[in-house]
Design a protein around this motif. Sequence first.
Motif, PDB file in Angstrom:
ATOM      1  N   GLY A   1      57.543  66.165 -18.678  1.00 61.30           N
ATOM      2  CA  GLY A   1      58.170  66.475 -17.392  1.00 61.30           C
ATOM      3  C   GLY A   1      57.555  67.698 -16.736  1.00 61.30           C
ATOM      4  N   VAL A   2      57.253  68.713 -17.547  1.00 62.51           N
ATOM      5  CA  VAL A   2      56.625  69.929 -17.020  1.00 62.51           C
ATOM      6  C   VAL A   2      55.252  69.611 -16.433  1.00 62.51           C
ATOM      7  CG1 VAL A   2      55.590  72.144 -17.676  1.00 62.51           C
ATOM      8  CG2 VAL A   2      57.854  71.540 -18.514  1.00 62.51           C
ATOM      9  N   VAL A   3      54.464  68.843 -17.172  1.00 58.13           N
ATOM     10  CA  VAL A   3      53.098  68.506 -16.739  1.00 58.13           C
ATOM     11  C   VAL A   3      53.113  67.705 -15.440  1.00 58.13           C
ATOM     12  CG1 VAL A   3      51.007  67.240 -17.347  1.00 58.13           C
ATOM     13  CG2 VAL A   3      52.198  68.575 -19.091  1.00 58.13           C
ATOM     14  N   ILE A   4      53.975  66.697 -15.383  1.00 63.00           N
ATOM     15  CA  ILE A   4      54.032  65.846 -14.189  1.00 63.00           C
ATOM     16  C   ILE A   4      54.536  66.630 -12.984  1.00 63.00           C
ATOM     17  CG2 ILE A   4      55.100  63.803 -13.154  1.00 63.00           C
ATOM     18  CD1 ILE A   4      55.208  62.578 -15.955  1.00 63.00           C
ATOM     19  N   ALA A   5      55.608  67.389 -13.161  1.00 66.45           N
ATOM     20  CA  ALA A   5      56.190  68.143 -12.050  1.00 66.45           C
ATOM     21  C   ALA A   5      55.220  69.186 -11.506  1.00 66.45           C
ATOM     22  CB  ALA A   5      57.484  68.824 -12.502  1.00 66.45           C
TER      23      ALA A   5
ATOM     24  N   ALA B   1      62.395  70.715 -10.918  1.00 64.64           N
ATOM     25  CA  ALA B   1      62.190  69.830 -12.075  1.00 64.64           C
ATOM     26  C   ALA B   1      61.329  70.518 -13.127  1.00 64.64           C
ATOM     27  CB  ALA B   1      61.521  68.535 -11.628  1.00 64.64           C
ATOM     28  N   LEU B   2      60.319  71.252 -12.673  1.00 65.67           N
ATOM     29  CA  LEU B   2      59.434  71.952 -13.605  1.00 65.67           C
ATOM     30  C   LEU B   2      60.197  73.005 -14.411  1.00 65.67           C
ATOM     31  CD1 LEU B   2      55.852  73.216 -12.830  1.00 65.67           C
ATOM     32  CD2 LEU B   2      57.454  74.684 -14.034  1.00 65.67           C
TER      33      LEU B   2
ATOM     34  N   SER C   1      58.603  71.088   2.772  1.00 71.01           N
ATOM     35  CA  SER C   1      58.932  72.058   1.724  1.00 71.01           C
ATOM     36  C   SER C   1      59.910  71.489   0.689  1.00 71.01           C
ATOM     37  CB  SER C   1      59.517  73.335   2.338  1.00 71.01           C
ATOM     38  OG  SER C   1      60.767  73.068   2.966  1.00 71.01           O
ATOM     39  N   LYS C   2      60.749  70.538   1.096  1.00 71.86           N
ATOM     40  CA  LYS C   2      61.716  69.954   0.159  1.00 71.86           C
ATOM     41  C   LYS C   2      61.016  69.284  -1.025  1.00 71.86           C
ATOM     42  CE  LYS C   2      65.571  69.031   3.326  1.00 71.86           C
ATOM     43  NZ  LYS C   2      66.430  67.974   3.913  1.00 71.86           N
ATOM     44  N   ILE C   3      59.856  68.673  -0.756  1.00 73.62           N
ATOM     45  CA  ILE C   3      59.131  67.979  -1.825  1.00 73.62           C
ATOM     46  C   ILE C   3      58.724  68.970  -2.911  1.00 73.62           C
ATOM     47  CG2 ILE C   3      57.054  66.653  -2.382  1.00 73.62           C
ATOM     48  CD1 ILE C   3      57.137  65.517   0.454  1.00 73.62           C
ATOM     49  N   ASN C   4      58.131  70.078  -2.489  1.00 74.33           N
ATOM     50  CA  ASN C   4      57.672  71.079  -3.464  1.00 74.33           C
ATOM     51  C   ASN C   4      58.830  71.814  -4.124  1.00 74.33           C
ATOM     52  OD1 ASN C   4      55.105  70.328  -2.850  1.00 74.33           O
ATOM     53  ND2 ASN C   4      54.528  72.197  -1.810  1.00 74.33           N
ATOM     54  N   ASN C   5      59.898  72.047  -3.363  1.00 79.48           N
ATOM     55  CA  ASN C   5      61.067  72.724  -3.948  1.00 79.48           C
ATOM     56  C   ASN C   5      61.684  71.897  -5.065  1.00 79.48           C
ATOM     57  OD1 ASN C   5      60.762  74.834  -2.176  1.00 79.48           O
ATOM     58  ND2 ASN C   5      62.304  74.119  -0.729  1.00 79.48           N
ATOM     59  N   ARG C   6      61.774  70.589  -4.844  1.00 82.83           N
ATOM     60  CA  ARG C   6      62.334  69.708  -5.876  1.00 82.83           C
ATOM     61  C   ARG C   6      61.411  69.660  -7.103  1.00 82.83           C
ATOM     62  NH1 ARG C   6      65.246  70.174  -2.092  1.00 82.83           N
ATOM     63  NH2 ARG C   6      66.751  68.665  -1.264  1.00 82.83           N
ATOM     64  N   ALA C   7      60.106  69.662  -6.857  1.00 76.85           N
ATOM     65  CA  ALA C   7      59.151  69.653  -7.965  1.00 76.85           C
ATOM     66  C   ALA C   7      59.277  70.930  -8.789  1.00 76.85           C
ATOM     67  CB  ALA C   7      57.725  69.506  -7.432  1.00 76.85           C
TER      68      ALA C   7
ATOM     69  N   MET D   1      54.636  59.064  -8.941  1.00 73.11           N
ATOM     70  CA  MET D   1      54.721  60.015 -10.049  1.00 73.11           C
ATOM     71  C   MET D   1      56.127  60.595 -10.182  1.00 73.11           C
ATOM     72  SD  MET D   1      51.892  59.740 -11.466  1.00 73.11           S
ATOM     73  CE  MET D   1      52.229  60.963 -12.739  1.00 73.11           C
ATOM     74  N   ALA D   2      56.804  60.796  -9.052  1.00 72.84           N
ATOM     75  CA  ALA D   2      58.187  61.289  -9.107  1.00 72.84           C
ATOM     76  C   ALA D   2      59.083  60.258  -9.791  1.00 72.84           C
ATOM     77  CB  ALA D   2      58.698  61.591  -7.700  1.00 72.84           C
ATOM     78  N   GLY D   3      58.808  58.981  -9.524  1.00 75.70           N
ATOM     79  CA  GLY D   3      59.567  57.919 -10.189  1.00 75.70           C
ATOM     80  C   GLY D   3      59.315  57.892 -11.685  1.00 75.70           C
ATOM     81  N   ILE D   4      58.060  58.070 -12.073  1.00 72.47           N
ATOM     82  CA  ILE D   4      57.716  58.108 -13.496  1.00 72.47           C
ATOM     83  C   ILE D   4      58.401  59.295 -14.169  1.00 72.47           C
ATOM     84  CG2 ILE D   4      55.826  58.510 -15.133  1.00 72.47           C
ATOM     85  CD1 ILE D   4      54.009  56.943 -13.196  1.00 72.47           C
ATOM     86  N   ASN D   5      58.370  60.448 -13.513  1.00 74.55           N
ATOM     87  CA  ASN D   5      58.983  61.643 -14.095  1.00 74.55           C
ATOM     88  C   ASN D   5      60.498  61.495 -14.216  1.00 74.55           C
ATOM     89  OD1 ASN D   5      58.592  64.094 -15.323  1.00 74.55           O
ATOM     90  ND2 ASN D   5      58.581  65.291 -13.460  1.00 74.55           N
ATOM     91  N   THR D   6      61.093  60.816 -13.244  1.00 76.67           N
ATOM     92  CA  THR D   6      62.533  60.553 -13.324  1.00 76.67           C
ATOM     93  C   THR D   6      62.856  59.723 -14.553  1.00 76.67           C
ATOM     94  OG1 THR D   6      62.740  60.599 -10.905  1.00 76.67           O
ATOM     95  CG2 THR D   6      64.523  59.559 -12.126  1.00 76.67           C
ATOM     96  N   ALA D   7      62.038  58.700 -14.800  1.00 77.65           N
ATOM     97  CA  ALA D   7      62.249  57.840 -15.968  1.00 77.65           C
ATOM     98  C   ALA D   7      62.036  58.618 -17.264  1.00 77.65           C
ATOM     99  CB  ALA D   7      61.296  56.650 -15.911  1.00 77.65           C
ATOM    100  N   VAL D   8      60.995  59.462 -17.291  1.00 76.17           N
ATOM    101  CA  VAL D   8      60.683  60.236 -18.499  1.00 76.17           C
ATOM    102  C   VAL D   8      61.824  61.192 -18.848  1.00 76.17           C
ATOM    103  CG1 VAL D   8      59.191  62.055 -19.429  1.00 76.17           C
ATOM    104  CG2 VAL D   8      58.178  60.073 -18.292  1.00 76.17           C
ATOM    105  N   THR D   9      62.279  61.950 -17.839  1.00 77.21           N
ATOM    106  CA  THR D   9      63.342  62.922 -18.114  1.00 77.21           C
ATOM    107  C   THR D   9      64.680  62.235 -18.377  1.00 77.21           C
ATOM    108  OG1 THR D   9      63.621  63.187 -15.698  1.00 77.21           O
ATOM    109  CG2 THR D   9      62.272  64.820 -16.837  1.00 77.21           C
ATOM    110  N   ALA D  10      64.861  61.036 -17.826  1.00 77.27           N
ATOM    111  CA  ALA D  10      66.081  60.273 -18.127  1.00 77.27           C
ATOM    112  C   ALA D  10      66.088  59.846 -19.599  1.00 77.27           C
ATOM    113  CB  ALA D  10      66.175  59.046 -17.223  1.00 77.27           C
ATOM    114  N   VAL D  11      64.920  59.454 -20.099  1.00 77.63           N
ATOM    115  CA  VAL D  11      64.807  59.129 -21.529  1.00 77.63           C
ATOM    116  C   VAL D  11      65.115  60.368 -22.364  1.00 77.63           C
ATOM    117  CG1 VAL D  11      63.187  58.514 -23.367  1.00 77.63           C
ATOM    118  CG2 VAL D  11      63.174  57.233 -21.229  1.00 77.63           C
TER     119      VAL D  11
END
Length: 317
Positions: A163-167, A232-233, A223-229, A50-60
Motif C-alpha cells: 500500500g505504501v509503495v502504490i500510494a 493512504a500512504l 489537489s484532492k487526488i494527491n491528498n488522498r494518496a 492503481m487506486a483500485g488495485i491499492n483499495t483491494a490490497v489494503t482491503a485484504v
Amino acid sequence: MLKKYFILVAFLGVCTNCRAADVLPLEDALRATYVSCMGIDEELSDLKKMAGINTAVTAVGTGLGIGAVAVGVSKAKTDDLLSQKYKEMEELSYGAPTYVETVDEEEFLSAVDKYLDNKNISKNAGTTDKRQKEIDELESKSKRLGNWRTGLLAGNTVTNVAGVVIAANNKVDKSLQEQINDCKSSVRLLKDSIIVAKLNGQDITEAKQIQSVCSGFEYVDISKINNRATGALVSSAVGVGTGAVGTIVSAMANSNKVRNDNSEHGQQKEKNLNTASNVLAAGATVASASATIFNATQIKAIKDVATVAEQCSEVLR
C-alpha cells in the motif's frame, strides 16, 4: 451628439483590432488546445486503475488484521481456560497426608479415602490422565492459534508495505499537473479566439463546443487526488510499523522459551506479550481500514477529473 457617437464607434473598433492582434487565429487556438488537452484522460485512467488495485490490497490487509484480532481473542480465552486446568491439576497434588510416625495400612487408606471424599475427586486414576489430556489439547490449540495470529499479522504487514509503495507513486506528478495547467490556459486562449472569430464572421460552432466542454477543467480540484494518496500512504506506513512489531511480539509470545516458563514471572510475561500482540493487531487493522477508505475516496477524486478529461478528449477527436 452624433460626433460623440462616431468617436465611440471608432474607439471600439481600435480596441477590437488591438485585442485581435493579441489572440491566436481560431485554427491555431484549436490546435494548441488539442496538443495541451489530449492524453490527460489516459494518464488519469492509469491513476484510477492503481487506486483500485491499492483499495483491494489494503482491503485484504484489513481482513487479515481482523482475522488476527479474532484469533488473538480466541487464544486469550483458550489460555485462560488452560490456566484454570493447571490450577485444578495443582489441587490434585495438594493436601496428601504425610506422616512422620508409622501408621498401619488400614489407617493410611482410611485417611486417603477421607481426603479424596472431601475434595470430591474421583478415586479413579483415570481422572488425572483425562485432565492431562485436556491440558495437552488446550496447549496444542493455544500454540496453533498463536501461529495463526503471527501469520495473519505478517500478511497484514506485507499488504501495508504494498500500500505504501502504490500510494507513493499514485499521484498527479509534475508533468501531468503542468499538462492540465497548459490545457486550462489553452482553453482560455481559445475563448478569446472565438470572440474575435465571431466578430470576423467565422464559423465558431465546433470551437464553441470544444471550449464549453474543456473549460470543465477550471472546476475540478486536482489537489484532492494527491491528498488522498498522501493519506493512504501515511495510514499504510502506520500499519507497516504496527503490524511488524505485532508480528514480532506475537512470535515471542508463542515461542517455546516463553510458553515453557511456568514460573509466576514467566506466565505474566507470556500474558503481557499476548495482550500487546492483540492490541497491535487491532492497531494494524485500523490503519489498513483507514488506508482503504483513503484509496476509495481517491478513486472518486480521480473520476471527477477523469470525466472532464474524457469528455474533452472526445470532443477534440
